[in-house]
Design a protein around this motif. Structure first.
Motif, PDB file in Angstrom:
ATOM      1  N   ALA A  43      -9.641  -5.881  -6.725  1.00 32.89           N
ATOM      2  CA  ALA A  43      -9.638  -6.386  -5.355  1.00 32.89           C
ATOM      3  C   ALA A  43     -10.990  -6.158  -4.687  1.00 32.89           C
ATOM      4  N   ALA A  44     -11.297  -6.989  -3.699  1.00 33.40           N
ATOM      5  CA  ALA A  44     -12.598  -6.940  -3.033  1.00 33.40           C
ATOM      6  C   ALA A  44     -12.725  -5.763  -2.080  1.00 33.40           C
ATOM      7  N   GLY A  45     -11.639  -5.208  -1.632  1.00 32.03           N
ATOM      8  CA  GLY A  45     -11.666  -4.085  -0.700  1.00 32.03           C
ATOM      9  C   GLY A  45     -10.299  -3.440  -0.628  1.00 32.03           C
ATOM     10  N   LEU A  46     -10.206  -2.337   0.101  1.00 31.49           N
ATOM     11  CA  LEU A  46      -8.947  -1.600   0.163  1.00 31.49           C
ATOM     12  C   LEU A  46      -7.837  -2.434   0.796  1.00 31.49           C
ATOM     13  N   LEU A  53      -4.042   3.061  -5.726  1.00 34.90           N
ATOM     14  CA  LEU A  53      -4.698   4.165  -6.434  1.00 34.90           C
ATOM     15  C   LEU A  53      -5.709   3.634  -7.451  1.00 34.90           C
ATOM     16  N   ALA A  54      -5.359   2.532  -8.127  1.00 39.95           N
ATOM     17  CA  ALA A  54      -6.291   1.931  -9.078  1.00 39.95           C
ATOM     18  C   ALA A  54      -7.562   1.484  -8.369  1.00 39.95           C
ATOM     19  N   HIS A  55      -7.413   0.926  -7.175  1.00 40.76           N
ATOM     20  CA  HIS A  55      -8.597   0.512  -6.415  1.00 40.76           C
ATOM     21  C   HIS A  55      -9.424   1.725  -5.991  1.00 40.76           C
ATOM     22  N   LEU A  56      -8.761   2.768  -5.525  1.00 36.25           N
ATOM     23  CA  LEU A  56      -9.468   3.975  -5.091  1.00 36.25           C
ATOM     24  C   LEU A  56     -10.159   4.685  -6.248  1.00 36.25           C
ATOM     25  N   SER A  57      -9.633   4.496  -7.462  1.00 37.82           N
ATOM     26  CA  SER A  57     -10.241   5.146  -8.624  1.00 37.82           C
ATOM     27  C   SER A  57     -11.618   4.577  -8.950  1.00 37.82           C
ATOM     28  N   ARG A  58     -11.975   3.451  -8.344  1.00 35.99           N
ATOM     29  CA  ARG A  58     -13.317   2.906  -8.538  1.00 35.99           C
ATOM     30  C   ARG A  58     -14.376   3.751  -7.858  1.00 35.99           C
ATOM     31  N   ASN A  59     -13.953   4.600  -6.923  1.00 36.18           N
ATOM     32  CA  ASN A  59     -14.881   5.478  -6.222  1.00 36.18           C
ATOM     33  C   ASN A  59     -15.511   6.451  -7.213  1.00 36.18           C
ATOM     34  N   GLY A  60     -16.811   6.601  -7.169  1.00 34.54           N
ATOM     35  CA  GLY A  60     -17.501   7.466  -8.111  1.00 34.54           C
ATOM     36  C   GLY A  60     -17.446   8.943  -7.787  1.00 34.54           C
ATOM     37  N   VAL A 112      -4.305  -3.740  -1.013  1.00 31.43           N
ATOM     38  CA  VAL A 112      -2.922  -3.573  -0.540  1.00 31.43           C
ATOM     39  C   VAL A 112      -2.201  -4.921  -0.537  1.00 31.43           C
ATOM     40  N   LEU A 113      -2.866  -5.949   0.000  1.00 30.18           N
ATOM     41  CA  LEU A 113      -2.245  -7.270   0.089  1.00 30.18           C
ATOM     42  C   LEU A 113      -2.011  -7.870  -1.288  1.00 30.18           C
ATOM     43  N   SER A 114      -3.009  -7.804  -2.168  1.00 32.30           N
ATOM     44  CA  SER A 114      -2.869  -8.376  -3.510  1.00 32.30           C
ATOM     45  C   SER A 114      -1.783  -7.660  -4.312  1.00 32.30           C
ATOM     46  N   CYS A 115      -1.717  -6.325  -4.186  1.00 30.90           N
ATOM     47  CA  CYS A 115      -0.694  -5.566  -4.913  1.00 30.90           C
ATOM     48  C   CYS A 115       0.698  -5.865  -4.376  1.00 30.90           C
ATOM     49  N   GLN A 165     -15.071 -15.562  -0.191  1.00 33.46           N
ATOM     50  CA  GLN A 165     -13.790 -15.849   0.445  1.00 33.46           C
ATOM     51  C   GLN A 165     -12.864 -16.613  -0.500  1.00 33.46           C
ATOM     52  N   ARG A 166     -13.434 -17.574  -1.244  1.00 36.59           N
ATOM     53  CA  ARG A 166     -12.620 -18.307  -2.214  1.00 36.59           C
ATOM     54  C   ARG A 166     -12.112 -17.377  -3.307  1.00 36.59           C
ATOM     55  N   GLY A 167     -12.970 -16.453  -3.734  1.00 36.73           N
ATOM     56  CA  GLY A 167     -12.557 -15.510  -4.766  1.00 36.73           C
ATOM     57  C   GLY A 167     -11.416 -14.626  -4.303  1.00 36.73           C
ATOM     58  N   ILE A 168     -11.463 -14.213  -3.038  1.00 35.70           N
ATOM     59  CA  ILE A 168     -10.389 -13.374  -2.499  1.00 35.70           C
ATOM     60  C   ILE A 168      -9.081 -14.139  -2.457  1.00 35.70           C
TER      61      ILE A 168
END
Length: 214
Positions: A75-78, A130-137, A82-85, A24-27
């Protein structure tokens, strides 16, 4: 109220409460850094714009693109992406808004009005997601990585070709080459193995289709 508070309580015998706390602190730190770094980049962008530096045409929007890509990818999740971006995009905007106190004619993020500004902000947030989604293998990750690189390449193409609506004289060849290297770097860093080739195919297809209509 007691029921609401109990919903956020954890049984430390079953879960690692220290790990949850660190996460949580990291987020929170990730979001704060996204905003602060964005404000610093926006301040530098305002200085370059005011000084009419030749770097300004390249700095905007690619410095901000790199920021949202990093913010989205890490980011820790999708939802957090969105929020961080969004915070990473609003950071430069806040700095550039403050710069209008000294330069009322300053252009925000290269946009020529409220509608253009909204499109620019939305495009930057989409790139970060899109950068976050690109982590999907999977191949969905290949598609996301290819679209991301394609959008960056298309922006450079738009500035380099005389027929483009955002054409900038002198953008070709060196600045366009740097943008191409940036797009290639996104493919290399966000994908692995054959995923890079599939993402590259998506990016090339996007550029080829758009170039045909410019």
């Amino acid at each position: 109220m007691a029921h609401l508070e109990s919903a956020f309580e954890y049984d430390c015998a079953e879960v690692d409460c220290a790990e949850i706390d660190r996460r949580q602190r990291g987020i929170v730190l990730h979001m704060v850094l996204s905003l602060l770094v964005g404000m610093l980049l926006g301040t530098l962008g305002a200085v370059l714009s005011h000084a009419h530096s030749p770097l300004d045409a390249f700095y905007e929007p690619y410095a901000y693109v790199l920021l949202v890509v990093v913010a989205g990818y890490t980011a820790a999740g999708l939802g957090w992406a969105v929020l961080s971006c969004a915070l990473a995009t609003f950071g430069p905007l806040l700095s550039l808004l403050a710069a209008t106190v000294f330069d009322p004619g300053a252009m925000f993020l290269g946009a020529g009005g409220a509608e253009g500004l909204n499109i620019t902000v939305a495009a930057l947030v989409v790139m970060g997601v899109l950068a976050h989604l690109s982590r999907n293998g999977t191949r969905w990750g290949d598609l996301a990585g290819g679209v991301l690189a394609g959008l960056v390449a298309l922006d450079g193409l738009d500035k380099a070709l005389p027929g483009g609506p955002e054409y900038i004289a002198g953008f070709w060849p060196w600045k366009a080459v740097v943008v191409g290297v940036l797009a290639l770097g996104l493919l290399v860093t966000t994908r692995r193995g054959w995923g890079r080739a599939r993402s590259a195919a998506v990016a090339v297809a996007m550029v080829a289709v758009c170039a045909a209509f410019l």
